[in-house]
Design a protein around this motif. Structure first.
Motif, PDB file in Angstrom:
ATOM      1  N   PHE B 151      34.617  41.122  41.601  1.00  0.00           N
ATOM      2  CA  PHE B 151      34.663  42.555  41.270  1.00  0.00           C
ATOM      3  C   PHE B 151      33.577  42.848  40.252  1.00  0.00           C
ATOM      4  O   PHE B 151      33.555  42.290  39.161  1.00  0.00           O
ATOM      5  CB  PHE B 151      36.030  42.966  40.716  1.00  0.00           C
ATOM      6  CG  PHE B 151      36.133  44.451  40.470  1.00  0.00           C
ATOM      7  CD1 PHE B 151      36.518  45.309  41.483  1.00  0.00           C
ATOM      8  CD2 PHE B 151      35.811  44.993  39.228  1.00  0.00           C
ATOM      9  CE1 PHE B 151      36.584  46.685  41.269  1.00  0.00           C
ATOM     10  CE2 PHE B 151      35.876  46.363  39.005  1.00  0.00           C
ATOM     11  CZ  PHE B 151      36.267  47.207  40.028  1.00  0.00           C
ATOM     12  N   TYR B 188      36.461  46.899  45.692  1.00  0.00           N
ATOM     13  CA  TYR B 188      37.591  45.989  45.517  1.00  0.00           C
ATOM     14  C   TYR B 188      37.402  44.764  46.423  1.00  0.00           C
ATOM     15  O   TYR B 188      37.330  44.916  47.639  1.00  0.00           O
ATOM     16  CB  TYR B 188      38.906  46.664  45.910  1.00  0.00           C
ATOM     17  CG  TYR B 188      39.419  47.699  44.937  1.00  0.00           C
ATOM     18  CD1 TYR B 188      40.095  47.311  43.790  1.00  0.00           C
ATOM     19  CD2 TYR B 188      39.256  49.058  45.173  1.00  0.00           C
ATOM     20  CE1 TYR B 188      40.587  48.262  42.892  1.00  0.00           C
ATOM     21  CE2 TYR B 188      39.737  50.013  44.290  1.00  0.00           C
ATOM     22  CZ  TYR B 188      40.406  49.609  43.149  1.00  0.00           C
ATOM     23  OH  TYR B 188      40.891  50.538  42.279  1.00  0.00           O
ATOM     24  N   THR B 192      44.575  45.328  47.059  1.00  0.00           N
ATOM     25  CA  THR B 192      45.176  45.430  45.729  1.00  0.00           C
ATOM     26  C   THR B 192      45.748  46.835  45.563  1.00  0.00           C
ATOM     27  O   THR B 192      45.317  47.759  46.250  1.00  0.00           O
ATOM     28  CB  THR B 192      44.086  45.163  44.661  1.00  0.00           C
ATOM     29  OG1 THR B 192      44.572  45.563  43.378  1.00  0.00           O
ATOM     30  CG2 THR B 192      42.828  45.948  44.925  1.00  0.00           C
ATOM     31  N   GLY B 194      45.798  50.277  43.386  1.00  0.00           N
ATOM     32  CA  GLY B 194      44.723  50.820  42.559  1.00  0.00           C
ATOM     33  C   GLY B 194      44.671  52.328  42.565  1.00  0.00           C
ATOM     34  O   GLY B 194      45.164  52.977  43.483  1.00  0.00           O
TER      35      GLY B 194
END
Lengths: 311, 237
Positions: B151, B188, B192, B194
């Protein structure tokens, strides 16, 4: 030459001493939560940094399909080998076909089942530790499940008439005093928050896993100046304070960087004690200097070196 | 807390086995480049017991093994490390950063790949094409990697398309999603939860654990987002 998982337990993963040298790429360190118990398990089998099974709160049932030697360390999960109590903190010869049953931890939260030569899983970036979020390391990057067949290497029975007294190394308790050094933002917290932090007993919430422990108390910790921080390195034992004012202790699976203010840092030598707390445990903090923290750590390492020489 | 100052550079312990070298207190290209230079220097000339160096926006964290650090009798372990780091910093070695890579990241903008593109466009009173144009015409700099492997924290987002995060974060965002969160933009690497506004998705894998370094992007890289069609995505895979 395998171990078959009959029951996985609450949360069992393969861990070693940790995955270093890739944090600059955002890869977390992982590794055993209680490095001390893990390391003693390795020493008992006269090996270093091999993958062991880390078990949590409720232990697994495993069948050994080959002769080997194991050592169980960490929290007491009342292990039974073929229905007879299996001693901990010493090497134990295990015959093919044997069944190891672990129950719920009486005190402490994490146990380590070390196997001679380690679990034979591929290393990734220099470690066999499970990294759940990235789905790498350990056994297919995940927690153990019923029916998993874990590869090991056979090992003959060996001298097993020595043992370690765990109380010489680690305290298992749910009411502990943990030594800290001041965090990089310690001075930014109000005098009142600093005093409260060092005088109160925090409670470990049920929201406590390998990534972090949430702590609870009657007061919100506040800074004298509310200012956004720029993300920088955080590590195992960093105590950061999010806007809620309730601290979070980062554990073995913590991110490499974070942006919340760091009020304190648990000293390396006390991380094992912290790793063994059960939810609702009471935690008090007391400060030491960096130099003292290093001296405490060096004494702990020297004790391990003595043990290694003795075995 | 012992804080040692070398002109504008300060040292402070993160804990008893790591210390921070702080180069500044705000995000800037100058600070970023100083950190890049010093990161290269310390990787070429580590001290005994050094484990790894982790650069971030304004500092480098140096992790070390207390048992292996060699110290002078008159100094603490911490002081001997700082003395060594100061000597490296004083030499002020410059590395050729012009060799830094320029990497194109293919992105399918909008539609199912970028469900928030329409919101971002209407938030700014612009068309979707204008958002794509502004997002893909900038050159970004990878300031640091963190949060998750691969990331990248990027600098250089066109301020006119900065957009607040979603009030309710999504429970899952697919791997490769390209988002805007306030003044930041990024990709990303994994699925995930987010809160960023997702404007597109890239087929490029960012985390490559089978190789070293294990990430597609590295701190110091310059990157550009390049708009591709859904058909080109399928060809990419």
């Amino acid at each position: 030459m395998t171990i078959t998982v009959i029951k996985p337990g609450l949360f069992s993963t393969l861990q070693d001493g940790g995955r270093y040298a890739s944090q600059q790429y955002g890869v977390i360190v992982s590794g055993a939560m209680d490095r001390l118990s893990y390391h003693i398990g390795q020493l008992l089998l006269q090996q270093e940094n091999k993958a062991a099974i880390e078990i949590t709160m409720i232990g697994p049932t495993l069948r050994f399909d080959v002769d080997t030697v194991i050592a169980i360390t960490g929290a007491n999960f009342l292990p039974l080998l073929n229905d007879k109590p299996c001693p901990m903190w010493r090497p134990v010869s295990v015959k093919a076909g044997s069944v190891l049953q672990c129950a719920t931890a009486t005190i402490g939260a994490r146990g380590y089942i070390a196997v001679k030569h380690g679990l034979q899983v591929p290393g990734i970036l220099g470690s066999r530790s499970t990294y759940l979020r990235a789905k790498i390391g350990g056994f297919h990057g995940r927690a153990l499940q019923k029916g998993d067949v874990l590869p090991i290497r056979a090992s003959d029975a060996r001298r097993t008439n020595y043992f370690v007294k765990p109380e010489h190394f680690i305290e298992f308790s749910n009411d502990v005093t943990i030594r800290i050094t001041e965090g990089t933002e310690w001075q930014a917290f109000t005098k009142e928050s600093q005093e409260f932090f060092l005088s109160t007993a925090f409670q470990l919430s049920t929201d406590a896993d390998r990534m972090g422990y949430r702590l609870q108390s009657d007061m919100c910790l506040t800074r004298s100046l509310q200012k956004d921080l720029i993300s920088e390195a955080v590590t195992f034992g960093t105590i950061q304070v999010p806007p809620s004012g309730q601290p979070i202790v980062l554990m073995a699976d913590c991110q490499t960087t974070g942006g919340y203010p760091k009020i304190a840092q648990v000293i390396q030598a006390d991380l094992p004690k912290l790793a063994q707390l059960q939810p609702l445990a009471k935690i008090r903090f007391t400060t030491v200097s960096i130099e003292e923290a290093q001296n405490i750590y060096m004494r702990q390492q020297q004790q391990l070196a003595l043990l290694k020489n003795f075995l | 807390m012992e804080v040692i100052i070398l002109t504008h550079i300060t040292f402070k312990p993160l804990n008893d086995c790591a210390l921070l070298i702080v180069f500044g207190d705000s995000i800037s290209i100058t600070t970023h480049q100083e950190i890049q230079h010093f990161h290269k220097t310390i990787e070429e000339q580590p001290f005994q017991g050094m484990i790894e160096a982790v650069p971030s926006y304004t500092s480098i964290c140096i992790y070390y093994d207390v048992m292996q650090v060699v110290r002078k009798p008159s100094q603490t372990i911490y002081e001997s490390i700082v003395t060594y780091l100061q000597s490296l910093l004083t030499k002020n070695e410059q590395h050729d950063l012009s060799t830094r890579r320029l990497i194109d990241i293919p992105v399918v903008y909008g539609g199912e790949y970028g469900p928030d593109l329409a919101f971002v466009a209407s938030y700014h009173g612009l068309s979707e094409e204008e958002i794509i144009e502004r997002h893909s015409s900038q050159q970004y700099i990878v300031y640091m990697l963190g949060f998750a492997p691969g990331f990248a924290f990027l600098g250089g987002l066109d301020e006119t398309i900065a957009t607040p995060r979603k009030e309710v974060p999504r429970l899952t965002i697919p791997a490769g999603s390209v988002g805007i969160g306030g003044q930041q933009t990024g990709v990303y690497p994994f699925e995930t939860p987010g809160g960023w506004q997702i404007i597109g998705r890239t087929p490029q894998r960012l985390f490559l654990p089978e190789q070293y370094p294990p990430t597609y992007l590295q701190a110091g890289d310059r990157i550009r987002f390049r708009a591709i069609s859904a058909q080109q995505w399928r060809d990419f895979i």
